[in-house]
Design an enzyme around this catalytic site. Structure first.
Site: not given
Length: 171
Positions: A107, A130, A138-139, A165
């Site tokens: 962050y 978001n 945002c993850h 991912e």
DNA sequence: TGCATGGCGCCGG
DNA sequence: ACCGGCGCCATGC
């Protein structure tokens, strides 16, 4: 023209809003939380009805999301279109948009990247606003400590997306 | 306008 | 390694 629809995915039912009459589909809203969908529609002064509208753009959007969740694509190639948000929030969202598939930032790093080096606490709040889940990834924003941090759509989903991912990027 | 509220960071114990 | 406490800053009321 704004359109809205919903469909089932591996992470549950997804609700979205998009702009038609454009060359490339632009996603205005995407969430798995029906309540936030209703709230967003209310903010845009759109009635919560007629969820079945479809066109070529909605097919593209859904195929892209399904492909991403199946691990067929390296990233979600969808363009966000922000109809809401303050200047600060948009800066945070745009900075987050640049985080590559499989990467993470804290962050604090996102706040710095957006040009507000002290505003990491507010950056978290901005990411909570978001409007386009996964499109603005945002993850991929986690705590400086390495802890996964909060996620409005559900922390389980955040972990799932990060694992997905990570698995693909390390092949 | 001031003040409480957040998807956080950092330091001590 | 894991708290609690305090600091941080943009928003909304």
């Amino acid at each position: 023209m704004l359109n809205k629809a919903s469909f089932n995915s591996s992470i549950g039912k997804l609700y979205y809003i998009w702009l038609s009459e454009l060359k490339v589909p632009e996603v205005v809203f995407l969430s798995n939380i029906v309540k936030s969908f209703e709230n967003y529609l209310e903010e845009l002064r759109i009635k919560y009805t007629d969820l079945s509208f479809r066109d070529k753009k909605s097919d593209e959007i859904e195929n892209s999301i399904i492909g991403y969740l199946n691990g067929n694509l390296k990233g979600l190639d969808l363009k966000p279109h922000f109809l809401t948000g303050t200047v600060f929030e948009k800066k945070i969202w745009l900075a987050t948009l640049e985080i590559p598939f499989g990467n993470v930032l804290s962050y604090k790093e996102i706040a710095e990247k957006a040009g507000h080096p002290g505003a990491w606490r507010a950056a978290g709040t901005a990411l909570n606003h978001n409007p386009v889940l996964m499109v603005v990834p945002c993850h991929r924003v986690i705590k400086s400590s390495g802890a996964i941090g909060f996620f409005g759509a559900g922390e389980g989903i955040k972990a799932l997306l990060l694992e997905l991912e990570h698995r693909l990027i390390s092949v």
